[in-house]
Scaffold this motif. Structure first.
Motif, mmCIF file in Angstrom:
data_model
loop_
_atom_site.group_PDB
_atom_site.id
_atom_site.type_symbol
_atom_site.label_atom_id
_atom_site.label_comp_id
_atom_site.label_asym_id
_atom_site.label_seq_id
_atom_site.Cartn_x
_atom_site.Cartn_y
_atom_site.Cartn_z
ATOM 1 N N THR A 17 -0.917 21.590 53.090
ATOM 2 C CA THR A 17 0.049 22.124 54.085
ATOM 3 C C THR A 17 1.401 22.556 53.084
ATOM 4 N N ASN A 19 4.163 25.414 62.529
ATOM 5 C CA ASN A 19 5.549 26.243 62.276
ATOM 6 C C ASN A 19 5.707 27.172 61.212
ATOM 7 N N LEU A 20 4.931 26.655 60.011
ATOM 8 C CA LEU A 20 4.920 27.819 58.885
ATOM 9 C C LEU A 20 4.241 28.862 59.168
ATOM 10 N N SER A 35 1.882 19.990 63.425
ATOM 11 C CA SER A 35 3.114 20.685 63.842
ATOM 12 C C SER A 35 3.867 21.581 62.634
ATOM 13 N N TYR A 36 3.763 21.041 61.638
ATOM 14 C CA TYR A 36 4.537 21.394 60.384
ATOM 15 C C TYR A 36 3.795 22.836 59.890
ATOM 16 N N SER A 40 3.330 26.214 52.492
ATOM 17 C CA SER A 40 4.561 26.688 52.576
ATOM 18 C C SER A 40 4.903 27.531 51.022
ATOM 19 N N GLU A 81 2.322 15.217 62.792
ATOM 20 C CA GLU A 81 3.290 15.923 62.093
ATOM 21 C C GLU A 81 2.676 16.853 61.052
#
Length: 485
Positions: free
Chosen positions: A340, A412-413, A408-409, A344, A405
């Motif tokens: 993840t 969102n990315l 979800s992250y 990013s 989490e």
């Protein structure tokens, strides 16, 4: 009917043996997974320490395949130097031979004791580490019980004329015997199980010493195939490592097959007990590989690099989603978190590319960002799919929350990437298409600057260039160049 029952019992004992191996591997990984990986990574300062690390890890996992897959994943992420990783593999092979010695000991009561302790430890512990240790002890007990079952099933085979005839024919066809043992080890994903089975057949007098040597060589060769197939998607470095291990074992297996009669005679003279013959050959074979190839790590690395060159284009896809650690939630979640963070980094590249596209006309800025956004979408999907494969029964409340989490992250990315591609990339593409240019920012002390409440407002002139004007022209008629502030 009796022969059919014996075959079913033999297959059941083999299945129980493999299940015990799996329980030991998953139990140790769940109890000490992250620490075990860190220990392997730190214990590779030199080739001797690396070999010792591989030996100890294999004794803990009872599987050189598991050690090979973990080491290959480290090599693909450049955590371990490729040469030191190959030393770990050589040590792991010796660790498998030592594990065979331990499991071949005649301790019938020990299996029952290990099963009892493992079940009590697993059911009484409330923590992941305690349950993992109990699982590993239970797996060891099941392995010992399976070996007793194999010994009991193969006892009547010594009077079977069919078995004696078939194995006698294998003694006259060493290549076929080598391939048969390699196929069995590949099917079982464990050279250890095949070596222990050959030891029992040798003890029963069914397998001659020379044939036992060939079968042990084939088991070692076949045991190197599953790791090579398991890391195909891990990257070039991982494939190089497992290919080198397969090459080393292949050279050793062919050499041992050629020298089978004198080696069998030598070992039989030193160890007259037939039960120890196959185990001794297995240990001597892997020790010989360690002694011969440990000083040759650099030539092996060069040869593997020559046969498996790096691709010209950088490899895409997930780098940290290791399928082999799905049984260990803590390690799987750590890999998903690192993947993840890699997403990013790609999103950051998209932001930087959009900023460059706004600063200067870049015709291919939009296509580049579209490619990066496709990578973000693919990785986000891979992360979600990977976390759904986790063994939910081994997740406590903290691990379940962390998994949620991470998902979800990642989502969102992926949304940020869509916004960049659909918003900033479109603006940058329009700017390049319409030849819109931003004028340079005026100095701070410019008279046109305004000050109010200690805040400075600088006038910025934006020039809209008419495509019909010559390139570099300062004026182009009334409708040529206009400025606004």
């Amino acid at each position: 009917m009796q022969s059919t029952i014996q075959l079913i019992n033999l297959l059941g004992a083999g299945a129980l043996l493999l299940w015990g191996l799996r329980l030991i591997k998953t139990g140790v990984l769940r109890a000490f997974g992250a620490s075990l990986r860190q220990w392997i990574a730190k214990g590779t300062g030199n080739r001797f320490a690396a070999a010792l690390s591989g030996l100890a890890a294999t004794l803990a996992l009872q599987s050189s395949t598991a050690t090979a897959v973990i080491t290959a994943s480290f090599a693909s992420r450049e955590i371990i130097d490729p040469k030191m990783a190959q030393a770990v593999m050589l040590g792991a092979n010796v660790g498998t031979a030592l594990a065979a010695i331990v499991l071949s000991l005649d301790v019938h009561w020990f299996s029952s004791l290990m099963i009892l302790i493992g079940v009590i430890g697993f059911n009484s512990s409330r923590y992941t580490r305690g349950k993992g240790i109990g699982r590993a002890i239970l797996g060891l007990g099941l392995m010992l019980l399976a070996l007793q079952m194999v010994n009991g099933v193969t006892e009547p085979l010594r009077q079977s004329q069919v078995v004696i005839t078939v194995l006698g024919a294998l003694g006259d066809a060493p290549v076929f015997a080598l391939m048969l043992a390699a196929g069995l080890a590949f099917t079982a994903s464990s050279s250890l199980a095949v070596v222990l089975f050959v030891a029992l057949l040798t003890q029963a007098g069914i397998v001659a010493p020379a044939l036992a040597v060939i079968l042990v060589a084939g088991a070692n060769l076949g045991g190197a195939v599953p790791p090579a197939l398991a890391v195909i998607a891990e990257g070039t470095q991982a494939r190089r490592l497992t290919f080198s291990n397969l090459l080393v074992r292949g050279i050793g297996a062919i050499t041992l097959t050629i020298l089978a009669p004198p080696v069998a005679e030598l070992v039989a003279g030193v160890m007259p007990r037939p039960v120890n013959l196959a185990i001794a050959i297995h240990l001597g074979f892997n020790l010989a590989l360690l002694i011969v190839f440990l000083p040759l790590l650099t030539p092996i690395a060069r040869l593997s690099a020559l046969l498996l060159p790096m691709p010209e284009q950088p490899e895409k896809g997930a780098n940290y989603l290791d399928e082999s650690v799905l049984d260990t939630p803590q390690m799987a979640l750590a890999g998903a978190a690192r993947e993840t963070l890699r997403v990013s980094d790609i999103v950051l590249k998209m932001l930087q590319a959009s900023l460059d596209g706004l600063r200067r006309a870049t015709p291919d800025a939009k296509s580049n960002m579209a490619t990066l956004d496709d990578d973000v979408d693919a990785l986000q999907h891979a992360i979600k799919l990977y976390l759904t494969k986790l063994d939910t029964t081994g997740l406590d409340s903290d691990d379940a929350r962390r998994s949620s989490e991470i998902v979800s992250y990642a989502i969102n990315l992926e949304h940020v990437g869509d916004i960049i591609e659909g918003g900033l990339a479109e603006v940058a593409a329009k700017r390049a298409k319409r030849q819109v240019r931003f004028s340079e920012t005026r100095p701070t002390g410019n008279p046109r600057s305004l000050r109010k409440d200690n805040c400075q407002y600088a006038a910025v002139t934006v020039s809209f260039s008419n495509p019909r004007c010559p390139v570099g022209a300062t004026t182009c008629g009334r409708q040529g160049r206009n400025s606004t502030t």
